[in-house]
Write a protein that holds these residues in place. Structure first.
Motif, mmCIF file in Angstrom:
data_model
loop_
_atom_site.group_PDB
_atom_site.id
_atom_site.type_symbol
_atom_site.label_atom_id
_atom_site.label_comp_id
_atom_site.label_asym_id
_atom_site.label_seq_id
_atom_site.Cartn_x
_atom_site.Cartn_y
_atom_site.Cartn_z
ATOM 1 N N THR A 160 -40.062 -8.541 -15.615
ATOM 2 C CA THR A 160 -39.797 -9.331 -14.411
ATOM 3 C C THR A 160 -38.682 -10.316 -14.747
ATOM 4 O OG1 THR A 160 -41.272 -11.205 -14.856
ATOM 5 C CG2 THR A 160 -42.282 -9.197 -13.969
ATOM 6 N N VAL A 161 -38.298 -11.145 -13.792
ATOM 7 C CA VAL A 161 -37.228 -12.113 -14.048
ATOM 8 C C VAL A 161 -37.671 -13.214 -15.010
ATOM 9 C CG1 VAL A 161 -36.066 -11.726 -11.848
ATOM 10 C CG2 VAL A 161 -37.875 -13.445 -11.995
ATOM 11 N N THR A 162 -38.977 -13.301 -15.287
ATOM 12 C CA THR A 162 -39.488 -14.313 -16.224
ATOM 13 C C THR A 162 -40.002 -13.713 -17.528
ATOM 14 O OG1 THR A 162 -41.673 -14.254 -15.170
ATOM 15 C CG2 THR A 162 -40.106 -15.902 -14.359
ATOM 16 N N GLY A 163 -39.787 -12.403 -17.719
ATOM 17 C CA GLY A 163 -40.275 -11.729 -18.919
ATOM 18 C C GLY A 163 -41.218 -10.595 -18.564
ATOM 19 N N PRO A 164 -41.974 -10.078 -19.535
ATOM 20 C CA PRO A 164 -42.897 -8.976 -19.262
ATOM 21 C C PRO A 164 -43.955 -9.363 -18.234
ATOM 22 C CG PRO A 164 -42.609 -9.294 -21.629
ATOM 23 C CD PRO A 164 -41.974 -10.466 -20.966
ATOM 24 N N ASP A 165 -44.487 -8.376 -17.544
ATOM 25 C CA ASP A 165 -45.575 -8.596 -16.586
ATOM 26 C C ASP A 165 -46.803 -9.069 -17.367
ATOM 27 O OD1 ASP A 165 -47.830 -8.325 -14.960
ATOM 28 O OD2 ASP A 165 -47.047 -6.567 -13.912
ATOM 29 N N MET A 166 -47.024 -10.393 -17.371
ATOM 30 C CA MET A 166 -48.067 -10.952 -18.228
ATOM 31 C C MET A 166 -49.475 -10.642 -17.748
ATOM 32 S SD MET A 166 -46.593 -12.026 -20.828
ATOM 33 C CE MET A 166 -48.037 -12.741 -21.620
ATOM 34 N N ASP A 167 -49.657 -10.418 -16.460
ATOM 35 C CA ASP A 167 -50.982 -10.008 -15.994
ATOM 36 C C ASP A 167 -51.379 -8.693 -16.653
ATOM 37 O OD1 ASP A 167 -51.156 -12.224 -14.370
ATOM 38 O OD2 ASP A 167 -50.542 -11.166 -12.541
ATOM 39 N N MET A 168 -50.435 -7.776 -16.720
ATOM 40 C CA MET A 168 -50.689 -6.470 -17.326
ATOM 41 C C MET A 168 -50.873 -6.605 -18.841
ATOM 42 S SD MET A 168 -48.374 -3.059 -16.766
ATOM 43 C CE MET A 168 -48.874 -1.461 -17.413
ATOM 44 N N VAL A 169 -50.026 -7.426 -19.472
ATOM 45 C CA VAL A 169 -50.143 -7.646 -20.915
ATOM 46 C C VAL A 169 -51.519 -8.205 -21.255
ATOM 47 C CG1 VAL A 169 -49.303 -9.022 -22.868
ATOM 48 C CG2 VAL A 169 -47.665 -7.943 -21.313
ATOM 49 N N GLU A 170 -51.918 -9.259 -20.550
ATOM 50 C CA GLU A 170 -53.207 -9.898 -20.840
ATOM 51 C C GLU A 170 -54.374 -8.938 -20.659
ATOM 52 O OE1 GLU A 170 -51.872 -14.458 -19.577
ATOM 53 O OE2 GLU A 170 -52.866 -13.136 -18.138
ATOM 54 N N GLU A 171 -54.325 -8.154 -19.593
ATOM 55 C CA GLU A 171 -55.421 -7.214 -19.329
ATOM 56 C C GLU A 171 -55.543 -6.182 -20.445
ATOM 57 O OE1 GLU A 171 -56.863 -3.876 -16.018
ATOM 58 O OE2 GLU A 171 -54.999 -4.989 -15.713
ATOM 59 N N LEU A 172 -54.417 -5.581 -20.837
ATOM 60 C CA LEU A 172 -54.452 -4.525 -21.848
ATOM 61 C C LEU A 172 -54.826 -5.065 -23.223
ATOM 62 C CD1 LEU A 172 -51.296 -2.497 -20.748
ATOM 63 C CD2 LEU A 172 -53.677 -1.743 -20.608
ATOM 64 N N VAL A 173 -54.283 -6.231 -23.568
ATOM 65 C CA VAL A 173 -54.559 -6.815 -24.879
ATOM 66 C C VAL A 173 -56.024 -7.220 -25.005
ATOM 67 C CG1 VAL A 173 -54.108 -8.846 -26.328
ATOM 68 C CG2 VAL A 173 -52.196 -7.572 -25.343
ATOM 69 N N GLN A 174 -56.580 -7.751 -23.926
ATOM 70 C CA GLN A 174 -57.948 -8.268 -23.976
ATOM 71 C C GLN A 174 -59.022 -7.183 -23.930
ATOM 72 O OE1 GLN A 174 -58.350 -11.275 -20.910
ATOM 73 N NE2 GLN A 174 -56.531 -12.381 -21.633
ATOM 74 N N LYS A 175 -58.713 -6.070 -23.287
ATOM 75 C CA LYS A 175 -59.770 -5.067 -23.097
ATOM 76 C C LYS A 175 -59.732 -3.918 -24.092
ATOM 77 C CE LYS A 175 -57.626 -1.819 -19.816
ATOM 78 N NZ LYS A 175 -57.648 -1.261 -18.442
ATOM 79 N N ASP A 176 -58.585 -3.697 -24.779
ATOM 80 C CA ASP A 176 -58.436 -2.493 -25.595
ATOM 81 C C ASP A 176 -58.122 -2.853 -27.047
ATOM 82 O OD1 ASP A 176 -57.951 -0.017 -26.663
ATOM 83 O OD2 ASP A 176 -56.473 0.598 -25.158
ATOM 84 N N PRO A 177 -59.070 -2.678 -27.968
ATOM 85 C CA PRO A 177 -58.830 -3.000 -29.380
ATOM 86 C C PRO A 177 -57.827 -2.068 -30.058
ATOM 87 C CG PRO A 177 -60.986 -1.971 -29.100
ATOM 88 C CD PRO A 177 -60.459 -2.236 -27.720
ATOM 89 N N ALA A 178 -57.477 -0.968 -29.393
ATOM 90 C CA ALA A 178 -56.458 -0.070 -29.956
ATOM 91 C C ALA A 178 -55.049 -0.627 -29.772
ATOM 92 C CB ALA A 178 -56.556 1.310 -29.311
ATOM 93 N N VAL A 179 -54.891 -1.613 -28.874
ATOM 94 C CA VAL A 179 -53.580 -2.248 -28.679
ATOM 95 C C VAL A 179 -53.345 -3.209 -29.836
ATOM 96 C CG1 VAL A 179 -52.194 -3.768 -27.216
ATOM 97 C CG2 VAL A 179 -53.644 -2.004 -26.177
ATOM 98 N N LYS A 180 -52.384 -2.859 -30.701
ATOM 99 C CA LYS A 180 -52.158 -3.619 -31.929
ATOM 100 C C LYS A 180 -50.899 -4.480 -31.896
ATOM 101 C CE LYS A 180 -55.719 -1.904 -34.165
ATOM 102 N NZ LYS A 180 -56.871 -2.751 -34.545
ATOM 103 N N GLY A 181 -50.044 -4.273 -30.910
ATOM 104 C CA GLY A 181 -48.821 -5.062 -30.913
ATOM 105 C C GLY A 181 -48.036 -4.915 -29.628
ATOM 106 N N ILE A 182 -47.010 -5.748 -29.529
ATOM 107 C CA ILE A 182 -46.070 -5.678 -28.409
ATOM 108 C C ILE A 182 -44.689 -6.041 -28.925
ATOM 109 C CG2 ILE A 182 -46.618 -8.069 -27.715
ATOM 110 C CD1 ILE A 182 -45.953 -7.220 -24.816
ATOM 111 N N TRP A 183 -43.693 -5.295 -28.489
ATOM 112 C CA TRP A 183 -42.294 -5.607 -28.803
ATOM 113 C C TRP A 183 -41.780 -6.641 -27.803
ATOM 114 C CZ3 TRP A 183 -40.775 -4.150 -33.319
ATOM 115 C CH2 TRP A 183 -41.132 -2.911 -33.866
ATOM 116 N N CYS A 184 -41.083 -7.655 -28.296
ATOM 117 C CA CYS A 184 -40.518 -8.672 -27.409
ATOM 118 C C CYS A 184 -39.112 -9.050 -27.868
ATOM 119 C CB CYS A 184 -41.375 -9.938 -27.420
ATOM 120 S SG CYS A 184 -43.005 -9.774 -26.673
ATOM 121 N N VAL A 185 -38.182 -9.145 -26.924
ATOM 122 C CA VAL A 185 -36.879 -9.778 -27.152
ATOM 123 C C VAL A 185 -36.836 -10.951 -26.183
ATOM 124 C CG1 VAL A 185 -34.376 -9.483 -27.186
ATOM 125 C CG2 VAL A 185 -35.862 -7.550 -27.781
#
Length: 428
Positions: A160-185
């Motif tokens: 988005t214009v403010t960075g990654p869609d944080m609602d989606m990031v928070e949901e995936l990170v919090q619910k799925d222990p297989a999510v180990k990382g995220i790339w960010c610039v």
């Protein structure tokens, strides 16, 4: 001219004929231009040539602590080199390990260590049934290549214009222990030039991951790459924000001088928590005795401190700014109001992101190549080279001369028009 979508079939056919004639004229020019990678131009590289003279056979090759930089030792880098790179990112020098010329190499090693040995005592990722990474898109193709090479499943996160869609990031990170990382610039993102908002940075710092070994891969590649003195995007410092949020170990931050001094002979670093540093150094002692301290000393003697880097980057901006503005002016003049493409006007970084009509990016890039202009491959800004809309194209204005850049940009907009007309005719 009115938007292409509002043209009748007859008008589109006539326009297609006119554009095809112009395209044949462009092909006859026998262009050989490359806008595929964000490489510094020769003029930019010339800015750092005096660095080669700051050390010679008469120089004192001891650092400020008295260490002889010609010999073994100092696994984590010279004290002054750590301070120099810490100044770029706003972290404490104690949080820094200095490496060789490429932060990409550090990122690869960091993923490889997690795969083979695990992070801070956790199960090595290679022993898990599934490992996933979140990938803000469009994004940096080399990030995606690293995770793909290790068989890590990549999940698209819309920017988005403010960075990654944080609602989606928070949901995936919090619910799925297989999510180990995220790339960010986080600053002047590749390719859109978007800078994360304060809220986005703080939401990252406050993540509550299901996986204890989840890490944010914070690639701060363009932290000092401003195009304008009066439009310098700033962001909160992520390591200190994570400490405040109770997540001190959650971030690996990376930066380098690759596009500041010499891409092939710069210095780079990882910045992270004390616990992460201990874990990394434990394995580094097996991998290396230390990186090139003479080159670290060379950079320290040349730049001296962050103020020296800032002054140097103003010279880079003076070379880059007219190139960016030339491309953006051509896009606006030739495509403005036609509703066949959109783009972001960045305040820094190395790229311009262009979004064509859906289903047109590959055809546009192919047309450009057929007429002698090589662009970054369509789809490269998405994991697995799969842009679901086939619309994003990364434009890299830095390397060509101003004359070649103007010719390449004119051809690009011509190809955008021609492919867009052909696409619209399919529905008429």
């Amino acid at each position: 001219m009115k938007p292409y979508r509002e043209l009748t079939k007859e008008e589109l056919v006539q326009l297609k004929t006119e554009l095809e004639a112009k395209y044949k004229e462009a092909q006859a020019k026998d262009l050989h231009l490359d806008m595929s990678r964000g490489k510094p131009s020769a003029d930019q590289l010339d800015l750092s040539m005096p660095m080669l003279d700051v050390l010679n056979s008469e120089s004192d090759l001891k650092d400020s602590t008295g260490l002889d930089c010609r010999n073994y030792g100092v696994l984590d880098g010279l004290k002054d080199a750590k301070a120099l790179l810490a100044g770029m990112t706003g972290v404490s020098p104690e949080n820094v390990i200095v490496y060789g010329n490429a932060s990409l190499n550090i990122m690869y090693d960091t993923v490889a260590r997690a795969m083979l040995h695990g992070i801070m005592g956790h199960t090595p990722w290679c022993r898990l049934d599934k490992v996933k990474f979140l990938c803000p898109v469009p994004g940096y193709d080399r990030h995606f290549a690293i995770t793909e090479s290790f068989g890590i499943e990549m999940i698209n996160i819309p920017m988005t214009v403010t960075g990654p869609d944080m609602d989606m990031v928070e949901e995936l990170v919090q619910k799925d222990p297989a999510v180990k990382g995220i790339w960010c610039v986080p600053k002047y993102s590749n390719p859109q030039g978007i800078t994360y908002s304060e809220e986005t940075v703080r939401r990252f710092a406050a993540l509550k991951p299901a996986a204890e070994d989840f890490r944010i891969f914070w690639d701060n590649a363009y932290c000092v790459h401003h195009l304008y003195d009066d439009k310098q995007d700033e962001i909160p410092e992520i390591l200190s924000e994570c400490v405040k949020a109770g997540n001190p170990d959650m971030v690996f931050e990376f930066c380098s001088t690759s596009k500041i001094s010499f891409p092939g002979s710069g210095i780079s670093c990882i910045a992270t928590s004390e616990n992460n540093l201990k874990d990394i150094k434990k394995q580094m002692t097996i991998q290396t005795i230390g990186h090139d301290k003479i080159n670290q000393l060379r950079h320290v003697r040349f730049f001296k401190d962050i103020d020296g880097i800032k002054a140097h980057m103003q010279k880079h901006a003076a070379i880059l700014r007219p190139k960016f503005e030339a491309v953006l002016d051509i896009l606006e003049r030739e495509l403005g109001g036609l509703e066949i493409g959109s783009w972001v006007r960045p305040n820094g970084g190395y790229f311009i992101s262009f979004d064509a009509l859906e289903g047109c990016a590959k055809a546009i890039v192919a047309k450009c190549k057929e007429a002698g202009v090589v662009m970054t491959g369509a789809g490269a800004t998405y994991p697995y080279h799969n842009d679901p809309k086939d619309s994003n194209i990364r434009i890299a204005p830095s390397f060509p001369t101003p004359e070649d850049l103007a010719a390449a940009a004119e051809l690009f907009v011509l190809c955008v028009k021609l492919v867009s007309v052909e696409k619209l005719l399919e529905t008429k």
